[in-house]
Each structure stands twice: as structure tokens, then as C-alpha cells.
Write an enzyme that holds these catalytic residues in place. Structure first.
Site, PDB file in Angstrom:
ATOM      1  N   LEU A 349       0.822  -1.208   0.000  1.00 25.47           N
ATOM      2  CA  LEU A 349       0.000   0.000   0.000  1.00 25.47           C
ATOM      3  C   LEU A 349       0.853   1.255   0.000  1.00 25.47           C
ATOM      4  O   LEU A 349       0.442   2.293  -0.506  1.00 25.47           O
ATOM      5  CB  LEU A 349      -0.918   0.006   1.227  1.00 25.47           C
ATOM      6  CG  LEU A 349      -1.988  -1.082   1.287  1.00 25.47           C
ATOM      7  CD1 LEU A 349      -2.728  -1.017   2.615  1.00 25.47           C
ATOM      8  CD2 LEU A 349      -2.973  -0.945   0.138  1.00 25.47           C
ATOM      9  N   GLY A 350       2.033   1.176   0.615  1.00 24.47           N
ATOM     10  CA  GLY A 350       2.892   2.345   0.684  1.00 24.47           C
ATOM     11  C   GLY A 350       4.136   2.034   1.484  1.00 24.47           C
ATOM     12  O   GLY A 350       4.262   0.994   2.133  1.00 24.47           O
ATOM     13  N   GLY A 352       7.461   4.160   3.810  1.00 20.86           N
ATOM     14  CA  GLY A 352       7.965   5.409   4.373  1.00 20.86           C
ATOM     15  C   GLY A 352       9.200   5.153   5.194  1.00 20.86           C
ATOM     16  O   GLY A 352       9.797   4.070   5.150  1.00 20.86           O
ATOM     17  N   PHE A 354       9.516   4.587   8.256  1.00 22.17           N
ATOM     18  CA  PHE A 354       9.385   3.608   9.322  1.00 22.17           C
ATOM     19  C   PHE A 354       9.039   2.210   8.822  1.00 22.17           C
ATOM     20  O   PHE A 354       8.878   1.293   9.609  1.00 22.17           O
ATOM     21  CB  PHE A 354       8.312   4.062  10.337  1.00 22.17           C
ATOM     22  CG  PHE A 354       8.691   5.311  11.056  1.00 22.17           C
ATOM     23  CD1 PHE A 354       9.881   5.391  11.757  1.00 22.17           C
ATOM     24  CD2 PHE A 354       7.874   6.423  11.013  1.00 22.17           C
ATOM     25  CE1 PHE A 354      10.230   6.542  12.423  1.00 22.17           C
ATOM     26  CE2 PHE A 354       8.224   7.580  11.674  1.00 22.17           C
ATOM     27  CZ  PHE A 354       9.406   7.646  12.377  1.00 22.17           C
ATOM     28  N   VAL A 357       3.863  -0.832   4.291  1.00 21.79           N
ATOM     29  CA  VAL A 357       2.502  -1.196   4.690  1.00 21.79           C
ATOM     30  C   VAL A 357       1.884  -2.055   3.594  1.00 21.79           C
ATOM     31  O   VAL A 357       1.939  -1.696   2.412  1.00 21.79           O
ATOM     32  CB  VAL A 357       1.630   0.049   4.940  1.00 21.79           C
ATOM     33  CG1 VAL A 357       0.244  -0.359   5.427  1.00 21.79           C
ATOM     34  CG2 VAL A 357       2.291   0.968   5.956  1.00 21.79           C
ATOM     35  N   LYS A 372       1.754  -3.282   8.869  1.00 20.52           N
ATOM     36  CA  LYS A 372       2.952  -2.455   8.739  1.00 20.52           C
ATOM     37  C   LYS A 372       4.151  -3.187   9.318  1.00 20.52           C
ATOM     38  O   LYS A 372       4.123  -3.644  10.466  1.00 20.52           O
ATOM     39  CB  LYS A 372       2.756  -1.122   9.459  1.00 20.52           C
ATOM     40  CG  LYS A 372       3.949  -0.173   9.290  1.00 20.52           C
ATOM     41  CD  LYS A 372       3.561   1.254   9.591  1.00 20.52           C
ATOM     42  CE  LYS A 372       4.648   2.209   9.118  1.00 20.52           C
ATOM     43  NZ  LYS A 372       4.247   3.609   9.247  1.00 20.52           N
ATOM     44  N   ASP A 468       3.720  12.786  14.510  1.00 19.02           N
ATOM     45  CA  ASP A 468       3.952  12.781  13.066  1.00 19.02           C
ATOM     46  C   ASP A 468       2.661  13.096  12.323  1.00 19.02           C
ATOM     47  O   ASP A 468       2.257  12.390  11.409  1.00 19.02           O
ATOM     48  CB  ASP A 468       4.524  11.441  12.616  1.00 19.02           C
ATOM     49  CG  ASP A 468       5.253  11.540  11.273  1.00 19.02           C
ATOM     50  OD1 ASP A 468       5.567  12.674  10.851  1.00 19.02           O
ATOM     51  OD2 ASP A 468       5.504  10.500  10.646  1.00 19.02           O
TER      52      ASP A 468
END
Length: 669
Positions: A349-350, A352, A354, A357, A372, A468
Site C-alpha cells: 500500500l505504501g 515510508g 518507518f 505497509v 505495517k 507525526d
């Protein structure tokens, strides 16, 4: 005479409705689902060798239990007996899943139920709820230490929960030998169960015996339960069964039930036969047998050892004793691996700073989730970290993405969240692939995120700092409602660090100036980030645009300069084409400036932000003097004046704090 006949017919119908006997299931009035089927010889089969499946077989008509409102006098007492057989998938092995449960339920709809441990009756979310109104007698062939199963071969009484109210190892009392004798539920041999409830004594008895043995004089389980507080007026009776990673064939040969007296005895001569067990082929000569056994043993040891090692390494987790108290929030790595198709890129899904996901579909509940994966190599503070995860798992707000649980594996941490089908807010703001959000949708999203931050800062039993807040962490559900996601993740990296000074975490453009100096997060730093988000949503521009014109590079400076020039509405997103309420746009732009001040003590709290957005408080006017310095006044018990300053300017004064400086998870507010 007619009235007597009608009354007699009503009593006759009630009697037929309250009792039945099936020596086979050819003409049985049953509601079947899942894998349940009736064989041509009348044998009822619940499950087979399919993994992670559930099945049910219930008497089609509801039965009156609590009859306080009924015109027909009847007690809550009941009696039933049935004969079952559980045949392991692999003969002479201890693997078999997961068992059979005689069940009294207010409904025959178990679409939300999970297989495996939950026996096709409940799931992790509703397990233990008093609203379940569920009674089950489980014949359990798999042990789950997380719900305190005594072993992998027991009988239990379950009340509204899969965790047994009382249980005992499978055995029966031999009347002739006058002693208890063990039974193996998954032996494949037919066994008989008697369940009797006496409402006068509030006594529930469960008795077990081999099929050819008479009913034992002593029950296996005998406990006092007031079923009138559990069962409803109208209930269904039947069987539930499930499999998990390991499977087995679950059969019911015959069943007798009586709501108004003793259940009739089953006629053993009329019972259907079980499918024949697979017989081995003709035995080879002794010499060949010895050779084959020798080669096979070596081969099996090598292959099995290798396969087991690979299987264990593939699904290996870190699971320590102290984590048992967080059992309901702990996911099996195997389930998460399967749900994401092995964390395939097509489910990504994405990604970043950290971690990544993935979209997943849990194999048990078929629920869509977001998984995640982040690194967590630190050996310090792991126990506190998991306790923090468990605490955040209890956060519940309509504008938060709910944290459902976690899993630890080697140097990885996996967090499981609600799945948000419309993705993140920044895609709608900055991607041409998504439709433009109108102003009403944007304003409601901002209000929802403000409400979520107010909940985190002030309304929960502990203070929670998000750390965040940004457009990519605002996710949109199916109705385009904004939900704040990834709350608290940045904080998880700081276990073992100096509590006075932590690593600076967050995203450039949303970081409060004091955070880069002190490294200490407060509710004020969350407010600063929210101010940047408000300007971002209203203007359709990111907080920092490095490639932009110098006067437009810093969003907050650009909006402030337009405010000075009296042209602040010109900063609104051009894609809105002026379709907005000017009062709301002005409110969001000015409030964004108010929250984005350099002086942390002059920023409003999220409670005050909500009051401004809801129109319950007037936003102070910003006035500029000849030097370009702006001032505003805030009424908070007393009227005070503050200097309006931003990261690109120098603070001129300080004042009483409007934000809380409590750190994450302080004990109270």
C-alpha cells in the site's frame, strides 16, 4: 369441545417442537452451513480435511427456553444426547483440529465467527461479551495456552466465551469397575455425550462414555449455572465445528433432544456407519520391509528435519512468557504472512521512513487489514514497548485508525491496523489520479483530525502524543472521513533513550522549532504540525516547496504575507475554483497560522482548536503594526496579548502556556 381441541393441538405442536430424535439424519430438520453435509446413509459430517474452515448443523426451528412471556407453562430444564466421532487426518499422530461444540445460540448466523481456536462460534472481538447469550459444550482436540486450555483432549463448558467456564480431561466413569477411565476424543471411535440441565438446582451435568457403554453414574462435569441469566426466550440448538492448520473429520451419528423431559435413548442398531478407514496395501516380504524401513527412516529424518526447520524459520516468532497477558492483541506471523500473500509487492500500500505497509485479508475472519512492517532491533525496553502497543490498542475514536494488534519476529515488528480503502489524504491533495476533494469534505476531514488529537491529548486516560501529524498519515475510509493513522509509532523508537532528550522524529515542514532545539515532544508540537496540515489542506500546497519561488517556498510565510497584504483568500487551493464558504476558509487559514507560531506557549490547545472550528469561540483578530509584527489577544480566564511570530522571524516575548507539555503516557492529565 372446539376450544379443547384447539388447546390440545397447541400442546401437541409445542411438544413436537420441543423434542426430537434422529437415529440418522435422512429426514432431519437441520440448517447446515460451511462444510456440513449429510451422507447417503444418514451420517452427518461437519468438517473434513480442509484447513481453516467452520461448519454448523442446527435444528431448523427455534426452541423456547426462557418462557416467562409464554402462555404454555415450561421450565428451563433440558436434556440431550448425541453420538460423535472425530477421525484424525493422519492416523497415529497427535495433530487434529479443532473440535466439536454442542451449542445453544440465539442465532444460526455465524458469518463473523473464526475457525481454529474459536470453534466457529466467536471471534477475537466478541469473545467474552455477555451479549453473546451463548452456551457451548466443547469437545476440544487442540490445546491453546492463551485461553488456558488444560490439554489437547478435554471437555469444557463455555459461557459467552471460548475460554471454558469449567473443563476436564476426556474420560468416563466405568460403572462396572467403579473408576474413571481415559478417552481419546480423536481416536476415531464413536462416543456418546449426555447433557442435562436441572433448572430447580441450576445444575448442568455433562457425561461422556464409549458408544457401547451405559450412561455412567457419575458425570464428567457437574457445575451450578443459572442459565436463565444467559439464555434468551428463543434459542437454537445444534453443533459447531472447525479446523485450523491441522484438520480432521468430525461426524455426528445420532442426536436426541428434549426440552420438556428426559431425552429419548438413541437406537444404536439404527445408527449410520462411519466411512471405512483406509487399509494398508498387501504386506511385502520381510526382507523388503526391512530395507524400505531403513531407507525410509533415514529419508524421513532428513526431509522432515529440513522441512520442519524451514517451516519453523519461515514462521518463527519472538514470544516471551510475559506477553501472554496481551494474547488477544497478538497475531500469529503465519496468519499475517498468508493474509498478505507472503508480503508480495502487489499487496504493498505504501512505504515510508518507518517501514512498508501491506494490504491483507485475515484467513480466519476474512477481514481486510493493513499490516505495517518496521525494524525493531533494540533489545532495551521491549516489554514496555509491547505494553505501550497494548495500551494504544485500546484507543477508540471514530477519527483514529484503530490499532488491532501486533506480532514480533526476529528484528521485525508487525503492526495490524484497520484497512482504509481510500488511502491517504495527500494523494487526494497532490495526485492527479484522485478526484479533487471539495471544501466541505476538506473542512470535515480537518475537524475530524482535530477531534482525534483532542481525544489523544485530553480525553483518554493517558496523554498520547502523535508526533507525526501530516497529510500522508491522514487516511480516508470508505465515506472519505479522515482518520489519523500511525499514532505513536515515532515514540516507539525511543525506549532506553534519555527521557529528557530524545531523537528528533517527524517530517520536515511539520516539525515545531522547539523540537529541533530540545528534542522533547509536547502537545504543542502536535498542534504546530496540525497548523501546517490546516494550511496544506486549504492551500493545496505542501508546507515546504524547495523548487518554488523564494516568496512561496515556506507555506506559512507565504500565507502570512498575503494576510498582511489583505489577500489571504488568494492562497486558497485554485482547484477549489472559489467554491467554498469564505468564513470557513478564513477561519482555517488564520487558525493554521495561529497553530504554526514560533512561540509554543502562544499556540492554542486542541480543545481550543475544536472550539474555534465548531464556532463556539471567536478567533482573535491579527493586527499588524508599522514594523509588520502582528499581535492578537486570547481570552482564557484573563485577557493576554501575544506577539505573532513564525519560524522565519524572531520571538519577541513569552506568555502563559496554552498547550500541555506532558510527555507521552504520563499518568493522567
Amino acid at each position: 369441545m372446539i376450544l379443547f381441541y384447539v388447546h390440545f393441538k397447541i400442546l401437541a405442536l409445542a411438544e413436537d417442537h420441543n423434542q426430537f430424535i434422529y437415529n440418522d439424519f435422512h429426514a432431519a430438520k437441520l440448517h447446515l452451513d460451511g462444510l456440513a453435509q449429510i451422507h447417503p446413509n444418514g451420517l452427518l459430517q461437519l468438517t473434513n480435511t480442509s484447513t481453516d474452515q467452520i461448519s454448523h448443523a442446527f435444528y431448523r426451528l427455534p426452541i423456547r427456553f426462557n418462557t416467562s412471556s409464554s402462555v404454555l407453562p415450561q421450565t428451563l430444564s433440558f436434556s440431550t444426547t448425541f453420538i460423535f466421532a472425530i477421525v484424525s487426518e493422519i492416523q497415529n499422530f497427535n495433530f487434529c483440529g479443532h473440535g466439536i461444540a454442542f451449542t445453544i445460540s440465539p442465532s444460526t448466523n455465524f458469518t463473523q465467527a473464526s475457525p481454529s481456536t474459536f470453534l466457529g462460534l466467536l471471534n477475537s472481538k466478541n469473545d467474552g461479551n455477555t451479549s453473546n447469550h451463548l452456551l457451548a459444550i466443547e469437545l476440544d482436540t487442540a490445546r491453546n495456552v492463551e485461553i488456558n486450555d488444560i490439554n489437547g483432549n478435554h471437555v469444557g463448558i463455555d459461557i459467552n466465551s471460548i475460554k471454558s467456564y469449567v473443563s476436564a480431561p476426556a474420560s468416563y466413569y466405568s460403572n462396572s469397575e467403579q473408576k474413571n477411565k481415559s478417552l481419546l476424543l480423536k481416536s476415531g471411535d464413536p462416543m456418546q455425550v449426555w447433557i442435562d440441565y436441572d433448572e430447580v438446582e441450576n445444575l448442568l451435568n455433562v457425561t461422556l462414555a464409549p458408544i457401547r457403554s451405559p450412561k455412567p453414574d457419575q458425570p464428567l462435569l457437574s457445575t451450578h449455572i443459572k442459565l436463565s441469566s444467559i439464555l434468551l426466550d428463543s434459542m437454537y440448538v445444534g453443533f459447531s465445528s472447525s479446523t485450523g492448520l491441522f484438520t480432521g473429520n468430525h461426524y455426528i451419528l445420532g442426536w436426541s433432544f428434549n426440552k420438556s423431559g428426559q431425552a429419548q435413548n438413541l437406537d444404536l442398531s439404527k445408527l449410520p456407519s462411519l466411512p471405512p478407514k483406509i487399509k494398508p496395501a498387501k504386506k511385502p516380504s520381510p526382507g523388503i520391509i526391512v530395507s524400505l524401513i531403513t531407507v525410509s527412516i533415514v529419508f524421513i529424518i532428513i526431509i522432515s528435519g529440513t522441512a520442519y526447520f524451514v517451516w519453523m524459520k519461515k514462521y518463527e516468532e519472538i514470544h516471551e512468557d510475559w506477553e501472554q497477558e496481551y494474547g488477544p492483541q497478538r497475531f500469529f506471523y503465519k496468519d499475517l504472512y498468508k493474509s498478505t500473500k507472503g508480503f508480495k509487492d502487489e499487496e504493498l500500500l505504501g512505504a515510508g521512513g518507518f517501514g512498508k505497509v501491506y494490504r491483507g485479508v485475515l484467513p480466519s475472519s476474512k477481514e481486510q487489514v493493513a499490516v505495517k512492517k518496521i525494524s525493531h532491533d533494540s533489545k532495551q525496553g521491549v516489554k514496555e514497548f509491547v505494553a505501550e502497543i497494548a495500551s494504544m490498542g485500546r484507543l477508540r475514536h471514530r477519527n483514529l485508525v484503530h490499532l488491532l494488534g501486533y506480532c514480533r519476529r526476529k528484528g521485525e515488528l508487525l503492526l495490524v491496523y484497520d484497512y482504509m480503502p481510500n488511502g491517504s489524504l495527500d494523494k487526494f491533495l497532490f495526485s492527479n489520479e484522485e478526484p479533487t476533494l471539495n471544501w466541505t469534505q476538506r473542512f470535515q476531514i480537518l475537524r475530524g483530525i482535530a477531534s482525534a488529537l483532542h481525544y489523544l491529548h485530553e480525553e483518554w486516560d493517558q496523554v498520547v502524543l502523535h508526533r507525526d501529524v501530516k497529510a500522508s498519515n491522514v487516511l480516508l475510509d470508505a465515506d472519505l472521513n479522515g482518520r489519523l493513522g500511525d499514532f505513536g509509532l515515532a515514540r516507539l523508537y525511543d525506549h532506553g533513550a534519555n527521557p529528557e532528550t530524545t531523537h528528533v522524529v517527524g517530517t520536515v515542514g511539520y516539525l515545531a522549532p522547539e523540537l529541533t532545539r530540545t528534542g522533547k515532544a509536547t502537545t504543542c508540537t502536535d498542534v504546530f504540525a496540525f497548523g501546517a496540515l490546516m494550511l496544506e489542506v486549504a492551500c493545496g500546497r505542501r508546507p515546504i516547496v524547495p523548487q518554488g519561488l523564494p516568496e512561496k517556498m515556506i507555506l506559512v510565510d507565504w500565507v502570512l504575507e498575503n494576510l498582511k497584504q489583505g489577500s489571504i483568500l488568494e492562497t486558497s487551493d485554485p482547484r477549489l475554483e472559489g467554491n467554498y464558504l469564505e468564513e470557513e476558509m478564513l477561519l482555517v487559514l488564520k487558525l493554521g497560522l495561529l497553530c504554526s507560531q514560533y512561540n509554543e506557549e502562544a499556540r492554542p490547545s486542541m480543545r481550543q482548536v475544536m472550539q474555534y472550528l465548531d464556532g463556539n469561540a471567536l478567533l482573535p483578530d491579527i493586527l499588524f503594526d508599522s514594523t509588520g509584527i502582528g499581535t492578537f489577544s486570547v481570552t482564557n480566564d484573563t485577557s493576554s496579548e501575544f506577539v505573532l511570530s513564525f519560524p522565519s522571524t524572531v520571538p519577541k516575548s513569552s506568555a502563559h502556556s496554552m498547550c500541555s507539555s506532558e510527555s507521552i503516557f504520563n499518568s493522567g492529565r
